[in-house]
Design a protein around this motif. Structure first.
Motif, PDB file in Angstrom:
ATOM      1  N   ARG A 182       0.847  -1.202   0.000  1.00  0.00           N
ATOM      2  CA  ARG A 182       0.000   0.000   0.000  1.00  0.00           C
ATOM      3  C   ARG A 182       0.876   1.243   0.000  1.00  0.00           C
ATOM      4  NH1 ARG A 182       0.160  -2.135   5.066  1.00  0.00           N
ATOM      5  NH2 ARG A 182      -1.529  -3.563   4.526  1.00  0.00           N
ATOM      6  N   ASP A 183       0.345   2.326  -0.497  1.00  0.00           N
ATOM      7  CA  ASP A 183       1.022   3.619  -0.433  1.00  0.00           C
ATOM      8  C   ASP A 183       0.693   4.296   0.883  1.00  0.00           C
ATOM      9  OD1 ASP A 183       2.079   3.246  -2.985  1.00  0.00           O
ATOM     10  OD2 ASP A 183       0.320   4.148  -3.948  1.00  0.00           O
ATOM     11  N   ASN A 184       1.667   5.044   1.404  1.00  0.00           N
ATOM     12  CA  ASN A 184       1.492   5.790   2.654  1.00  0.00           C
ATOM     13  C   ASN A 184       1.115   4.879   3.821  1.00  0.00           C
ATOM     14  OD1 ASN A 184       2.010   8.392   1.484  1.00  0.00           O
ATOM     15  ND2 ASN A 184      -0.032   8.264   0.548  1.00  0.00           N
ATOM     16  N   GLY A 185       1.761   3.704   3.868  1.00  0.00           N
ATOM     17  CA  GLY A 185       1.593   2.819   5.012  1.00  0.00           C
ATOM     18  C   GLY A 185       2.296   3.371   6.236  1.00  0.00           C
ATOM     19  N   PRO A 186       2.121   2.727   7.399  1.00  0.00           N
ATOM     20  CA  PRO A 186       2.687   3.252   8.651  1.00  0.00           C
ATOM     21  C   PRO A 186       4.197   3.457   8.623  1.00  0.00           C
ATOM     22  CG  PRO A 186       1.114   1.499   9.093  1.00  0.00           C
ATOM     23  CD  PRO A 186       1.314   1.522   7.609  1.00  0.00           C
ATOM     24  N   GLY A 187       4.926   2.659   7.829  1.00  0.00           N
ATOM     25  CA  GLY A 187       6.376   2.804   7.785  1.00  0.00           C
ATOM     26  C   GLY A 187       6.898   3.483   6.538  1.00  0.00           C
ATOM     27  N   ASN A 206       9.582  -7.058   2.704  1.00  0.00           N
ATOM     28  CA  ASN A 206       8.148  -6.845   2.502  1.00  0.00           C
ATOM     29  C   ASN A 206       7.781  -5.602   3.316  1.00  0.00           C
ATOM     30  OD1 ASN A 206       5.464  -7.137   1.845  1.00  0.00           O
ATOM     31  ND2 ASN A 206       5.181  -9.076   2.891  1.00  0.00           N
ATOM     32  N   ARG A 207       8.056  -4.453   2.764  1.00  0.00           N
ATOM     33  CA  ARG A 207       8.157  -3.213   3.518  1.00  0.00           C
ATOM     34  C   ARG A 207       6.887  -2.833   4.284  1.00  0.00           C
ATOM     35  NH1 ARG A 207      12.791  -0.491   1.338  1.00  0.00           N
ATOM     36  NH2 ARG A 207      14.412  -2.006   1.840  1.00  0.00           N
ATOM     37  N   ASP A 208       5.723  -3.171   3.755  1.00  0.00           N
ATOM     38  CA  ASP A 208       4.477  -2.797   4.431  1.00  0.00           C
ATOM     39  C   ASP A 208       3.977  -3.866   5.392  1.00  0.00           C
ATOM     40  OD1 ASP A 208       4.158  -0.253   3.211  1.00  0.00           O
ATOM     41  OD2 ASP A 208       3.445  -1.220   1.380  1.00  0.00           O
ATOM     42  N   ASN A 209       4.769  -4.897   5.603  1.00  0.00           N
ATOM     43  CA  ASN A 209       4.346  -5.976   6.505  1.00  0.00           C
ATOM     44  C   ASN A 209       5.537  -6.459   7.318  1.00  0.00           C
ATOM     45  OD1 ASN A 209       2.854  -7.937   7.773  1.00  0.00           O
ATOM     46  ND2 ASN A 209       1.984  -8.801   5.892  1.00  0.00           N
ATOM     47  N   ARG A 214      12.138   0.616  12.006  1.00  0.00           N
ATOM     48  CA  ARG A 214      11.344   1.835  11.843  1.00  0.00           C
ATOM     49  C   ARG A 214      10.408   2.057  13.023  1.00  0.00           C
ATOM     50  NH1 ARG A 214       8.690   0.414   6.202  1.00  0.00           N
ATOM     51  NH2 ARG A 214       8.837  -1.659   7.177  1.00  0.00           N
ATOM     52  N   PHE A 215      10.199   1.003  13.810  1.00  0.00           N
ATOM     53  CA  PHE A 215       9.273   1.060  14.933  1.00  0.00           C
ATOM     54  C   PHE A 215      10.016   0.707  16.221  1.00  0.00           C
ATOM     55  CE2 PHE A 215       7.196  -0.463  11.062  1.00  0.00           C
ATOM     56  CZ  PHE A 215       6.269   0.561  10.847  1.00  0.00           C
ATOM     57  N   SER A 216       9.673   1.394  17.288  1.00  0.00           N
ATOM     58  CA  SER A 216      10.344   1.159  18.570  1.00  0.00           C
ATOM     59  C   SER A 216       9.970  -0.206  19.134  1.00  0.00           C
ATOM     60  CB  SER A 216       9.956   2.255  19.566  1.00  0.00           C
ATOM     61  OG  SER A 216       8.585   2.132  19.931  1.00  0.00           O
TER      62      SER A 216
END
Length: 262
Positions: A182-187, A206-209, A214-216
């Motif tokens: 998806r575009d503009n996902g959380p990461g 798999n950048r969107d999953n 990128r996340f703490s």
């Protein structure tokens, strides 16, 4: 009596042989290679759910997480060589203690940022080249029976699940595929991260999953990973099972036997 003694002696020798075989196997696993079975889709399409591989624990030297016995250091690493950008690495999660596998993106001192789904390292855009569509059947996968996330929306059971694929070229020339759901996902849009000394920044292909650096840790991600949490490098897939159990040989993927991890 002589026959009985001979029989007992043969049993004793068999027990001793099995015992030492187990000891040697245990030492081999502890010091050199560790088996790892891919449980999630965070590294698709480089690694698929059900890929079985051995982790090279000698690649970066030993730490308390790659070698838990007393002969290893309580902290830090020994006989260490430096990880390289683009390596696919297994490491101990600093929060929940489980083993994770991700791609090494940021080295100590680097800045890392995602903008509109594009990776930037030290302020420079990391180029991506479109590489078609990754397709898989929308159905339960692996022992956890999770269904894949699809870019082409909510597809029905047994339908084709699609994700856009691109080839990303890291600053050191390492090329690998990345997927987009998806575009503009959380990461897809992040702050600028600065990697501290003796820490590393990891991302899933798999950048969107992918719950990664990128996340703490508090948010369920990895955060900046201390070097002592490294276990080893994934070099080659031994075999791959598309079923819910790895010994279901009729579900093995013939095209992934001894496939190099790139």
């Amino acid at each position: 009596m002589a026959g009985k003694a001979k029989s007992e002696g043969g049993i004793l020798e068999t027990v001793k042989t099995v015992f030492w075989a187990l000891v040697i196997a245990g030492i081999f696993r502890t010091l050199f290679f560790q088996p790892f079975w891919i449980p999630s889709e965070s590294m698709k399409d480089t690694l698929l759910i059900g890929d079985f591989l051995f982790v090279n624990k000698m690649a970066y030297g030993y730490s308390k997480y790659s070698c838990p016995f007393a002969l290893c250091p309580i902290s830090g690493r020994i006989f260490a060589s430096e990880p390289e950008r683009g390596d696919v690495v297994v490491f101990r999660h600093p929060g929940n203690g489980s083993d994770f596998i991700k791609r090494l993106i940021g080295l100590p001192g680097d800045t890392v940022q995602m903008k509109a789904g594009i990776l930037y390292i030290n302020g420079q855009e990391v180029p991506q080249r479109p590489d078609g569509i990754f397709e898989e059947v929308f159905e339960p996968q692996g022992p956890m029976r999770n269904r894949p996330a699809c870019q082409n929306g909510a597809v029905g059971e047994g339908a084709m699940c699609q994700k856009s694929r691109a080839i990303e070229t890291l600053p050191n020339g390492v090329k690998h595929s990345v997927l987009n759901i998806r575009d503009n996902g959380p990461g897809d849009n992040t702050e600028v991260f600065t990697v501290p000394p003796d820490h590393y920044f990891f991302m899933g292909d798999n950048r969107d999953n992918s719950a990664d650096s990128r996340f703490s840790v508090a948010a369920g991600g990895v955060g900046m990973l201390p070097a002592e949490y490294l276990i080893g490098r994934a070099d080659r897939i031994i075999f791959s099972s598309a079923g819910s159990r790895m010994w279901y040989f009729w579900t093995w993927r013939a095209d992934r036997f001894f496939k190099a991890v790139e």
